[in-house]
Scaffold this active site. Sequence first.
Site, PDB file in Angstrom:
ATOM      1  N   LYS A   1       0.842  -1.200   0.000  1.00 25.37           N
ATOM      2  CA  LYS A   1       0.000   0.000   0.000  1.00 25.37           C
ATOM      3  C   LYS A   1       0.877   1.250   0.000  1.00 25.37           C
ATOM      4  CE  LYS A   1      -4.429  -1.587   0.735  1.00 25.37           C
ATOM      5  NZ  LYS A   1      -5.069  -2.642   1.469  1.00 25.37           N
TER       6      LYS A   1
ATOM      7  N   LYS B   1      -2.580  -8.845  -8.894  1.00 27.91           N
ATOM      8  CA  LYS B   1      -3.623  -9.376  -8.003  1.00 27.91           C
ATOM      9  C   LYS B   1      -4.876  -8.505  -8.104  1.00 27.91           C
ATOM     10  CE  LYS B   1      -5.199  -9.080  -3.515  1.00 27.91           C
ATOM     11  NZ  LYS B   1      -5.244  -8.535  -2.225  1.00 27.91           N
TER      12      LYS B   1
ATOM     13  N   LYS C   1      -9.547  -4.386  -4.717  1.00 30.10           N
ATOM     14  CA  LYS C   1     -10.474  -3.246  -4.788  1.00 30.10           C
ATOM     15  C   LYS C   1      -9.716  -1.941  -4.962  1.00 30.10           C
ATOM     16  CE  LYS C   1     -13.229  -5.502  -1.274  1.00 30.10           C
ATOM     17  NZ  LYS C   1     -12.213  -5.884  -0.263  1.00 30.10           N
TER      18      LYS C   1
HETATM   19  N1  AQP Z   1      -7.177 -11.366  -6.007  1.00 30.40           N
HETATM   20  C1  AQP Z   1      -7.445 -12.197  -5.020  1.00 30.40           C
HETATM   21  N2  AQP Z   1      -7.227 -13.524  -5.162  1.00 30.40           N
HETATM   22  C2  AQP Z   1      -7.513 -14.387  -4.157  1.00 30.40           C
HETATM   23  N3  AQP Z   1      -8.020 -13.998  -2.957  1.00 30.40           N
HETATM   24  C3  AQP Z   1      -8.249 -12.684  -2.781  1.00 30.40           C
HETATM   25  N4  AQP Z   1      -8.762 -11.989  -1.750  1.00 30.40           N
HETATM   26  C4  AQP Z   1      -8.784 -10.670  -2.062  1.00 30.40           C
HETATM   27  N5  AQP Z   1      -8.320 -10.489  -3.311  1.00 30.40           N
HETATM   28  C5  AQP Z   1      -7.979 -11.724  -3.795  1.00 30.40           C
HETATM   29  C6  AQP Z   1      -9.178 -12.586  -0.489  1.00 30.40           C
HETATM   30  O1  AQP Z   1     -10.475 -12.095  -0.155  1.00 30.40           O
HETATM   31  C7  AQP Z   1     -10.559 -12.022   1.264  1.00 30.40           C
HETATM   32  C8  AQP Z   1     -11.116 -10.697   1.661  1.00 30.40           C
HETATM   33  O2  AQP Z   1     -10.190  -9.704   1.299  1.00 30.40           O
HETATM   34  P1  AQP Z   1     -10.346  -8.238   1.824  1.00 30.40           P
HETATM   35  O3  AQP Z   1     -11.281  -7.512   0.977  1.00 30.40           O
HETATM   36  O4  AQP Z   1     -10.693  -8.241   3.243  1.00 30.40           O
HETATM   37  O5  AQP Z   1      -8.908  -7.635   1.718  1.00 30.40           O
HETATM   38  P2  AQP Z   1      -7.866  -7.705   0.572  1.00 30.40           P
HETATM   39  O6  AQP Z   1      -7.194  -9.023   0.530  1.00 30.40           O
HETATM   40  O7  AQP Z   1      -6.947  -6.569   0.786  1.00 30.40           O
HETATM   41  O8  AQP Z   1      -8.786  -7.529  -0.717  1.00 30.40           O
HETATM   42  P3  AQP Z   1      -8.663  -6.380  -1.738  1.00 30.40           P
HETATM   43  O9  AQP Z   1      -9.691  -6.456  -2.766  1.00 30.40           O
HETATM   44  O10 AQP Z   1      -7.244  -6.387  -2.222  1.00 30.40           O
HETATM   45  O11 AQP Z   1      -9.004  -5.124  -0.856  1.00 30.40           O
HETATM   46  P4  AQP Z   1      -8.234  -3.756  -0.693  1.00 30.40           P
HETATM   47  O12 AQP Z   1      -7.921  -3.298  -2.066  1.00 30.40           O
HETATM   48  O13 AQP Z   1      -9.216  -2.890   0.018  1.00 30.40           O
HETATM   49  O14 AQP Z   1      -7.000  -4.045   0.095  1.00 30.40           O
HETATM   50  C9  AQP Z   1      -9.167 -12.281   1.825  1.00 30.40           C
HETATM   51  O15 AQP Z   1      -9.099 -13.579   2.363  1.00 30.40           O
HETATM   52  C10 AQP Z   1      -8.282 -12.130   0.642  1.00 30.40           C
HETATM   53  O16 AQP Z   1      -7.129 -12.937   0.745  1.00 30.40           O
END
Ligand code: AQP
Length: 322
Positions: free
Chosen positions: A112, A191, A194
Amino acid sequence: MSKRILSGIQPSGILHLGNYFGMMLPAIDLQHEGDAYYFIANYHALTTVRDPDKLREFTRGAAVDFLASGLDPEKATLFLQSEVPEVAELAWILSTLTPMGLMERCHSYKDKLAKGLTPSLGLFSYPALMAADILLYNSDVVPVGRDQKQHIEVTRDLALKFNEAYGDVFKLPEPSIRESVAVVPGIDGQKMSKSYGNTLELFLEEKPLRKQVMRIITDSTPVEAPKDPANSTIISLYKLFATPEQVAEMENSFRAGGLGYGHYKQQLFEIMLAGLAPIRERRAELLADPAQVDAVLRRGAERARTEATKTLERVRKAVGIR
Ligand code: AQP
């Protein structure tokens, strides 16, 4: 005693295929194998969402989407993280045992920073709150995507430190990662995330979904030339929906050449739409019955809070604030 399974999802935006295949589907499968607790991590989302109306909308949306995807409230407890504020107290207590260096080494924080986000103390200490989420419910298994593996290791470290300092209070949780979908790529090949603006949203309407699929980045191999299936984002995403035979067919067609990427994107869009149709239908039903969703969340919060209070009492006693 049955296994406690726990996982959370941040309402930091609209849920996408990475969330669905990486965590939601594995978690939904595990709800049949133990006592499952799943929550919408709205305290975590505060580290990135500053608009209260948006946060409310994403939080509600994530709960509805999880239910539509197959979470069975008769089997699993679904709740909002903020309905159990005890988690913030446990996070504080854990943070007093957390070495700064451990947090500084966390990849998701470093990613980040690299993306230019100005870090807050909350973003920095996010893994301590996540450890509290997991330990508060005496979790055995935590289904997650690969990006969260390190945070489970941090949780184990903190549980050990706590147990060493104050006696055996916490269990050590294990991650459960479905390797084939551990990192779902976004339309840019990174990856899907969001915060990277590269997602395919789970419930995006047909037209904008097609538009987004057509935006998948490819190389500039000409239409007639053979194409390399190995590093293709289109194929990685197609694999999420297609049978092995269908995947082999697309891979062979790539190698043969003669068709442009637009053709394969259309195939991907069609299989995606068909694959997601049942959960889209279920979601429409849930949206038409908000009282049902309210009742699920209310019941979930009551159950979760009862569990959380018991653990927190043991923690308070152990550290000497009771
Ligand atoms: N691209 C991905 N592939 C596999 N697993 C994923 N997860 C997220 N993106 C992928 C899994 O979804 C769960 C919830 O994730 P989260 O939204 O709490 O946080 P994150 O991993 O940080 O997801 P994002 O979309 O990348 O959110 P932001 O951008 O806000 O940080 C987790 O178990 C995650 O592993």
